[in-house]
Design a protein around this motif. Structure first.
Motif: not given
Lengths: 131, 131
Positions: A90-114
């Motif tokens: 679009q004008v101006p171009p819009k760029v967004e960032y989110c986690l991939t499914d795999w990135g999101q699935s890191l949550c339980p592992a980091l949670d376990a570390l915490l």
């Protein structure tokens, strides 16, 4: 010619047949390597929970990071498959960032570390002396 | 003046109210710092499962490690509360190593990381383009 690099068929549900201490340690090290980098964990925790943020949102959320560094960290995380960059044409171009499914699935592992870190105080075994 | 920088009550199990992205990232970093060191993960994986090993057992299990380095890594892990050193007062004295309860409780967290790494192939999202 058959290639069988990767016979560590570490199967999440309990078997883990071929996993030796060496391959397990290597596997964890490889996983941790992806998280190395001064800001990656912080970026991750800002994006967990399905958040979709613009570059400027992340800049605002992490004031100590330089623009150049944020770009670099996001790019590495994108290459590693943790972060997804969404370009809206679009004008101006819009760029967004989110986690991939795999990135999101890191949550339980980091949670376990915490959780593990939080157990520290409760589990201070005194140095033991045997027989 | 109230500060509301990101009350991300990132809480899988409900409590953990005060956890912000910053404190969570810091917590994970602190936890990972304990695992740094060229050989610690490998030593851990050799001791998981309630194993009790003598110094010489560990030397044999990890041939690439020098005596000096093994001593150093074990000492650091002992100081950090992960490894327990058991001295048997006999002649000749016998010294054994095992994990503390807290060290043992690291297993699910490392397990979660391995599971996460194993998911990588299955979750290769293509770079996304939005509307």
């Amino acid at each position: 010619m058959t290639r069988t690099h990767e016979e560590v068929s570490y199967s999440p549900e309990g078997k883990r047949d071929a996993l030796t201490p060496t391959s397990a340690a290597q596997g964890v090290e490889d996983a941790l390597k992806i998280l190395e980098g001064r800001w990656k964990l912080l970026i991750l925790f800002h994006l967990f929970g399905g958040k979709v943020l613009r570059f400027s949102d992340l800049e605002r959320a992490i004031p100590a990071i330089s623009q150049k560094m944020l770009t670099q960290q996001l790019r590495q995380m994108e290459v590693d498959g943790i972060v997804r960059r969404i370009v809206h044409h679009q004008v101006p171009p819009k760029v967004e960032y989110c986690l991939t499914d795999w990135g999101q699935s890191l949550c339980p592992a980091l949670d376990a570390l915490l959780k593990w870190a939080a157990l520290r105080e409760m589990n201070s075994d005194p140095p033991a002396e045997g027989g």
